[in-house]
Design a protein around this motif. Structure first.
Motif, PDB file in Angstrom:
ATOM      1  N   THR A  43       0.841  -1.196   0.000  1.00  0.00           N
ATOM      2  CA  THR A  43       0.000   0.000   0.000  1.00  0.00           C
ATOM      3  C   THR A  43       0.878   1.249   0.000  1.00  0.00           C
ATOM      4  O   THR A  43       1.783   1.370   0.828  1.00  0.00           O
ATOM      5  N   LEU A  44       0.587   2.165  -0.924  1.00  0.00           N
ATOM      6  CA  LEU A  44       1.302   3.439  -1.006  1.00  0.00           C
ATOM      7  C   LEU A  44       0.262   4.552  -1.035  1.00  0.00           C
ATOM      8  O   LEU A  44      -0.595   4.588  -1.903  1.00  0.00           O
ATOM      9  N   SER A  45       0.343   5.444  -0.060  1.00  0.00           N
ATOM     10  CA  SER A  45      -0.593   6.564  -0.003  1.00  0.00           C
ATOM     11  C   SER A  45       0.167   7.872  -0.142  1.00  0.00           C
ATOM     12  O   SER A  45       1.076   8.172   0.637  1.00  0.00           O
ATOM     13  N   LEU A  46      -0.199   8.627  -1.144  1.00  0.00           N
ATOM     14  CA  LEU A  46       0.400   9.940  -1.415  1.00  0.00           C
ATOM     15  C   LEU A  46      -0.687  11.012  -1.449  1.00  0.00           C
ATOM     16  O   LEU A  46      -0.575  12.007  -2.149  1.00  0.00           O
ATOM     17  N   GLN A  47      -1.708  10.803  -0.667  1.00  0.00           N
ATOM     18  CA  GLN A  47      -2.864  11.693  -0.646  1.00  0.00           C
ATOM     19  C   GLN A  47      -2.465  13.132  -0.335  1.00  0.00           C
ATOM     20  O   GLN A  47      -1.622  13.397   0.518  1.00  0.00           O
ATOM     21  N   SER A  48      -3.061  14.057  -1.061  1.00  0.00           N
ATOM     22  CA  SER A  48      -2.927  15.511  -0.862  1.00  0.00           C
ATOM     23  C   SER A  48      -1.514  16.038  -1.068  1.00  0.00           C
ATOM     24  O   SER A  48      -1.125  17.033  -0.461  1.00  0.00           O
ATOM     25  N   ASN A  49      -0.746  15.406  -1.926  1.00  0.00           N
ATOM     26  CA  ASN A  49       0.555  15.940  -2.327  1.00  0.00           C
ATOM     27  C   ASN A  49       0.320  16.733  -3.616  1.00  0.00           C
ATOM     28  O   ASN A  49       0.392  16.190  -4.719  1.00  0.00           O
ATOM     29  N   THR A  50       0.024  18.006  -3.453  1.00  0.00           N
ATOM     30  CA  THR A  50      -0.423  18.842  -4.575  1.00  0.00           C
ATOM     31  C   THR A  50       0.676  19.136  -5.594  1.00  0.00           C
ATOM     32  O   THR A  50       0.371  19.637  -6.682  1.00  0.00           O
ATOM     33  N   ASP A  51       1.940  18.826  -5.279  1.00  0.00           N
ATOM     34  CA  ASP A  51       3.021  19.061  -6.230  1.00  0.00           C
ATOM     35  C   ASP A  51       3.245  17.881  -7.171  1.00  0.00           C
ATOM     36  O   ASP A  51       4.059  17.953  -8.082  1.00  0.00           O
ATOM     37  N   ILE A  52       2.529  16.778  -6.946  1.00  0.00           N
ATOM     38  CA  ILE A  52       2.605  15.653  -7.883  1.00  0.00           C
ATOM     39  C   ILE A  52       1.694  15.978  -9.065  1.00  0.00           C
ATOM     40  O   ILE A  52       0.522  16.283  -8.888  1.00  0.00           O
ATOM     41  N   THR A  53       2.267  15.909 -10.264  1.00  0.00           N
ATOM     42  CA  THR A  53       1.509  16.166 -11.487  1.00  0.00           C
ATOM     43  C   THR A  53       1.334  14.852 -12.246  1.00  0.00           C
ATOM     44  O   THR A  53       1.716  13.783 -11.756  1.00  0.00           O
ATOM     45  N   ASP A  54       0.812  14.944 -13.446  1.00  0.00           N
ATOM     46  CA  ASP A  54       0.640  13.758 -14.280  1.00  0.00           C
ATOM     47  C   ASP A  54       1.968  13.031 -14.512  1.00  0.00           C
ATOM     48  O   ASP A  54       2.003  11.810 -14.600  1.00  0.00           O
ATOM     49  N   LYS A  55       3.052  13.788 -14.601  1.00  0.00           N
ATOM     50  CA  LYS A  55       4.365  13.195 -14.846  1.00  0.00           C
ATOM     51  C   LYS A  55       4.749  12.232 -13.719  1.00  0.00           C
ATOM     52  O   LYS A  55       5.135  11.093 -13.971  1.00  0.00           O
ATOM     53  N   GLY A  56       4.650  12.663 -12.486  1.00  0.00           N
ATOM     54  CA  GLY A  56       4.997  11.816 -11.348  1.00  0.00           C
ATOM     55  C   GLY A  56       4.024  10.673 -11.153  1.00  0.00           C
ATOM     56  O   GLY A  56       4.415   9.532 -10.899  1.00  0.00           O
ATOM     57  N   ALA A  57       2.733  10.970 -11.288  1.00  0.00           N
ATOM     58  CA  ALA A  57       1.703   9.939 -11.122  1.00  0.00           C
ATOM     59  C   ALA A  57       1.829   8.866 -12.209  1.00  0.00           C
ATOM     60  O   ALA A  57       1.694   7.671 -11.920  1.00  0.00           O
TER      61      ALA A  57
END
Length: 170
Positions: A43-57
């Motif tokens: 399980t990996l949770s990166l909720q509410s990391n607003t600096d992640i864009t489509d590139k990182g996701a």
């Protein structure tokens, strides 16, 4: 780098609202793709990391759910079953939907073989033309045990026939 260690037994990684951006997401994706990483992180949770864009996701999703080819399926992470990108406001809706769809399909999967079967099923569904006699796929013969495992579990002998027929073997 520590999650790439063969000694790491981390099962859940929660980095909610931790200011992880694309750079961090791409490093996580690289670690998840590592052949030295122990199969424990589910399980990996990166909720509410607003600096992640489509590139990182996209990097993360490719590391854990790349079904673009059978080789990519075998080489991708087969343990991670849940990724939470909710609240990552710079990630587009289609990518968020893909992450949610993947996570919703995987919670009941118990082993890496189950995850491989899910990915192979998606690949074959997306690439098999029903009613067509042509099935164009090329991959390493070393993948045959995985293909047979999928076919055995799904009972889809037609898929096996199409795959074998597509190989140009002497």
């Amino acid at each position: 780098q520590s999650i790439q260690s063969s000694q790491c037994r981390l099962e859940v990684l929660g980095l909610d609202n931790a200011q992880v951006g694309d750079y961090g997401a791409m490093h996580l994706a690289e670690a998840l793709s590592s052949t030295t990483m122990q199969p424990s992180l589910h399980t990996l949770s990166l909720q509410s990391n607003t600096d992640i864009t489509d590139k990182g996701a996209s990097s993360l999703l490719n590391a854990i759910y790349n079904s673009s080819s059978l080789n990519a399926i075998i080489e991708s992470n087969h343990i991670l079953r849940a990724i939470n990108l909710q609240g990552c406001t710079s990630v587009s809706t289609p990518i968020l939907t893909m992450a949610e769809k993947f996570s919703s399909q995987c919670p009941n999967l118990k082993s890496s073989k189950d995850v491989i079967r899910l990915k192979m099923s998606k690949y074959l569904k997306d690439n098999l033309c029903i009613g067509s006699t042509e099935f164009d796929v090329s991959f390493n013969v070393e993948l045959m045990p995985y293909v047979l495992s999928f076919v055995g579990a799904s009972g889809s002998y037609h898929h096996l026939y199409q795959i074998l027929k597509s190989w140009n073997m002497p």
